[in-house]
Structures are given as C-alpha cells and as structure tokens.
Design an enzyme around this catalytic site. Structure first.
Site, PDB file in Angstrom:
ATOM      1  NE  ARG A   8       5.294  -2.227   3.641  1.00  0.00           N
ATOM      2  CZ  ARG A   8       4.323  -2.478   2.780  1.00  0.00           C
ATOM      3  NH1 ARG A   8       4.593  -2.847   1.550  1.00  0.00           N
ATOM      4  NH2 ARG A   8       3.067  -2.339   3.147  1.00  0.00           N
TER       5      ARG A   8
ATOM      6  CG  HIS B  31       0.303  -4.750   6.548  1.00  0.00           C
ATOM      7  ND1 HIS B  31       0.371  -3.424   6.931  1.00  0.00           N
ATOM      8  CD2 HIS B  31       0.338  -4.745   5.188  1.00  0.00           C
ATOM      9  CE1 HIS B  31       0.432  -2.662   5.850  1.00  0.00           C
ATOM     10  NE2 HIS B  31       0.430  -3.437   4.778  1.00  0.00           N
TER      11      HIS B  31
ATOM     12  CD  GLN C  19      -4.265  -3.920   3.816  1.00  0.00           C
ATOM     13  OE1 GLN C  19      -3.420  -3.333   3.171  1.00  0.00           O
ATOM     14  NE2 GLN C  19      -5.545  -3.907   3.473  1.00  0.00           N
TER      15      GLN C  19
ATOM     16  CG  ASP D  63      -1.278 -11.254   0.975  1.00  0.00           C
ATOM     17  OD1 ASP D  63      -1.192 -10.606  -0.086  1.00  0.00           O
ATOM     18  OD2 ASP D  63      -0.437 -11.161   1.891  1.00  0.00           O
TER      19      ASP D  63
ATOM     20  CB  CYS E  39      -3.764  -6.605   1.774  1.00  0.00           C
ATOM     21  SG  CYS E  39      -2.563  -7.813   1.171  1.00  0.00           S
TER      22      CYS E  39
ATOM     23  NE  ARG F 244      -3.488   0.272   4.602  1.00  0.00           N
ATOM     24  CZ  ARG F 244      -2.268  -0.055   4.163  1.00  0.00           C
ATOM     25  NH1 ARG F 244      -2.144  -0.734   3.043  1.00  0.00           N
ATOM     26  NH2 ARG F 244      -1.175   0.251   4.858  1.00  0.00           N
TER      27      ARG F 244
HETATM   28  N1  NVA Z   1       2.021 -10.485   2.235  1.00  0.00           N
HETATM   29  C1  NVA Z   1       2.238  -9.370   1.344  1.00  0.00           C
HETATM   30  C2  NVA Z   1       1.534  -8.160   1.844  1.00  0.00           C
HETATM   31  C3  NVA Z   1       1.611  -6.980   0.959  1.00  0.00           C
HETATM   32  C4  NVA Z   1       0.946  -5.764   1.526  1.00  0.00           C
HETATM   33  C5  NVA Z   1       3.710  -9.120   1.223  1.00  0.00           C
HETATM   34  O1  NVA Z   1       4.396  -9.161   2.256  1.00  0.00           O
HETATM   35  O2  NVA Z   1       4.177  -8.886   0.130  1.00  0.00           O
HETATM   36  N1   CP Z   2      -1.524  -3.436   0.939  1.00  0.00           N
HETATM   37  C1   CP Z   2      -0.303  -2.863   1.005  1.00  0.00           C
HETATM   38  O1   CP Z   2       0.287  -2.670   2.073  1.00  0.00           O
HETATM   39  O2   CP Z   2       0.188  -2.476  -0.215  1.00  0.00           O
HETATM   40  P1   CP Z   2       1.629  -1.865  -0.488  1.00  0.00           P
HETATM   41  O3   CP Z   2       2.637  -2.970  -0.296  1.00  0.00           O
HETATM   42  O4   CP Z   2       1.562  -1.388  -1.895  1.00  0.00           O
HETATM   43  O5   CP Z   2       1.869  -0.751   0.485  1.00  0.00           O
END
Ligand code: NVA
Ligand code: CP
Length: 310
Positions: free
Chosen positions: A96, A122, A125, A217, A259, A287
C-alpha cells in the site's frame, strides 16, 4: 512477470476464478507452507493489513510486515533498492503506497507484487465488493450499480472492476471531482469487451435511480487532516451524502456498499450505514476470502502471464 496493480491486470476470466474460489472459501491447508509474504504498508491500513496477515497465516505462510517508520525507508533508501533486497528473502509482496512508489517497488522486487491500495486503484477491495454483490444477487452480468462521491481510488476500481465483469456503472461526482480520464477510458474499454457500461453524471439522484447497489467512500483520500480544505470539500460534496432520501431512489432491493473506514454522517449517514440494507461488514469479511483465493491463484496467474517463462 505478473503483477496485480490495477483491476484489469486480471482478465475477466481470472476475476471470475478468484470470485468462485473466494465464494467457496475451502480450507487452503498449507498452500503457503515455507513461504514468506511481504506486506509493505507505507500508508495506514486496518482491514487490508489484518486480513492479509490472517490470510497468509491461515495458509501456513509467514506474513512479514514492513512499514516506513521502522525501516531504512525512513532514511531515504529508495523503494526500488528496497524491493531488490526484499526479493532475496520473500516470495511475493502486497504493498500500500502512492502508485508511483508501488511501481518503483515492483520494478525493484521483480517478483509478483499486488497492490494493497494506492491513490489510484484498490483492486483487492473491489474483488471483495463484487463477491458481495454476487452473494446478494447471484448474477453480476448486467447488474446496474452506482457510485456517489469523490472520483477517487475506490471509484476508479469500482468503474474498472465492475465494467470488466459486465455490470452497468453509474457514477455521480461534483463537477470538479470527476474520476481521472485514464480510469474512465480503461473502464469504458473493459465495458466494451464485457457488455458492461459506464455513465458519468453530476446528479446523485439520477445516478442512483433504479440501481441495485449504491457505493460511496470518503470525500478525502490519503491526505493529512487539513481543516480548511475539509470545510471547502464539505460544501462541494454536501449534495452527495448517501442518506435515506438519496438511497430511496435506488431499486427497492438495493444494498449499500462502502469499503470502510467510513466518516459517519459525512459521506453516509449512520442510519444507512447501520441499516438492514448495508453490506459493509460483509464486504470487510470478503476481503479475507478474496485474499485467500488470490494467494492460491497468483502462481497460476504468473504462469499464464503473456511473457511467463521467457
Ligand atoms: N479512498 C480511501 C480508501 C480507503 C480504503 C482512501 O484512500 O483513504
Ligand atoms: N477498505 C480498506 O482498504 O481499509 P483499510 O484502509 O483499513 O485497509
């Protein structure tokens, strides 16, 4: 070389195989015995990190966590150099980070690298979300769904992943927060191959109308807290909150998707998030199933990659 960094790095047929295996979720025994899976988290995560650690351990493998605070990344060692070294110890990596950093790491690592979420995509997800829709409605092909909010990483992956499997995706964002052109283009191309489609709108009620799932989201992604920017965004996004009134435009059997993490009473009301139409915990549970299915199938996908064995 096979990497899964965005949704169309899998063919539609491979996505379907992941969903099939994840739906069955049969014990994978010791499929990863003796193998180490590197989990690189340069950005914060709750679900992705824990579900990966649990998935790897449950298959007899060793999850190895690397973050940027307690590693030499904090001293400026590049991601490509880090990747080269990590390939000496570990077999496979999930990462990530911002997309440029993921790409740099993957180039150095030279072994299968899977995105655990970036500023652009993602993919794992969205596989869990598609599994959730499959569990709910059975057949995915032709299913109309909507995404309301920011044209962000999740929006990009919803568009691309869902279009690739033949869903009809309607997206509503404020005019200045549309999804990026390259993501729209890829999703439309995927839709042409599968019979799916993508419609971009600014009116949330029009987007949601008659759809079987409404996805949203957070309004700000992967950014430090900035109160001023946050207040400006709230004004722009005010009409895009998914609440019971907006949700009432969807099909009567529609489900709500997110998500997570959710900002309660910002992009979604607590009432809807906690309602009987919400499938957010099922998405989170899925997940783990998707991680296990991917961990089993990645070696096959690597063998099937166009340049495998050369
Ligand atoms: N769009 C959100 C997704 C979290 C899983 C972020 O990047 O924080
Ligand atoms: N949905 C998701 O990816 O959550 P986290 O950022 O907690 O991993």
């Amino acid at each position: 070389m096979f990497n899964l960094l965005k949704d169309d790095d899998l063919t539609a047929e491979q996505m379907t195989r992941v969903l099939g295996l994840a739906a069955a979720d049969e014990p994978a025994g010791h499929a990863l015995a003796g193998r180490s899976v590197l989990l690189v988290f340069l950005e914060r995560s709750t679900r992705t990190r824990v579900s990966l650690e649990v998935a790897v351990s449950s298959m007899g493998g060793s999850p190895v966590l690397l973050d940027n605070l307690r590693s030499r990344l904090a001293d400026g060692e590049t991601l490509a150099d880090t990747g080269r070294v990590m390939a000496q110890y570990t077999d496979l990596a999930f990462i990530r980070a911002y997309q440029d950093d993921i790409d740099a790491f993957a180039a150095g690592f030279g072994r299968t690298t899977v995105s655990a979420g970036s500023d652009l995509w993602h993919p794992t997800q969205i596989l869990a979300d598609l599994l959730t829709l499959q569990q709910e409605f059975g057949n995915l092909r032709g299913l109309p769904i909507s995404f309301v909010g920011d044209g962000n990483d999740i929006c990009n992956s919803v568009m691309l992943g869902a279009c690739a499997l033949g869903l009809h995706v309607r997206v509503a964002t404020p005019p200045d927060h549309r999804p990026a052109g390259f993501a729209v283009e890829r999703a439309r191309h995927a839709g042409e191959l599968s019979g799916g489609s993508l419609t971009l709108l600014t009116d949330p009620a029009e987007a949601v109308s008659g759809t079987r799932a409404v996805y949203t989201d957070v309004w700000r992604s992967m950014v430090p807290d900035d109160q001023h920017e946050k207040e400006e965004r709230f004004v722009e996004f005010a009409d895009y909150q998914v609440n019971e009134k907006l949700f009432s435009h969807a099909d009567p059997d529609a489900v709500f998707l997110h998500c997570l993490p959710a900002r309660r009473d910002e992009e979604v009301t607590s009432a809807l998030l906690d309602s009987s139409r919400s499938r957010v915990l099922q998405q989170a549970r899925n997940r783990l199933r998707v991680n296990r299915a991917l961990l089993q199938l990645l070696p096959d996908f690597a063998r099937e990659a166009p340049h495998a064995g050369r």
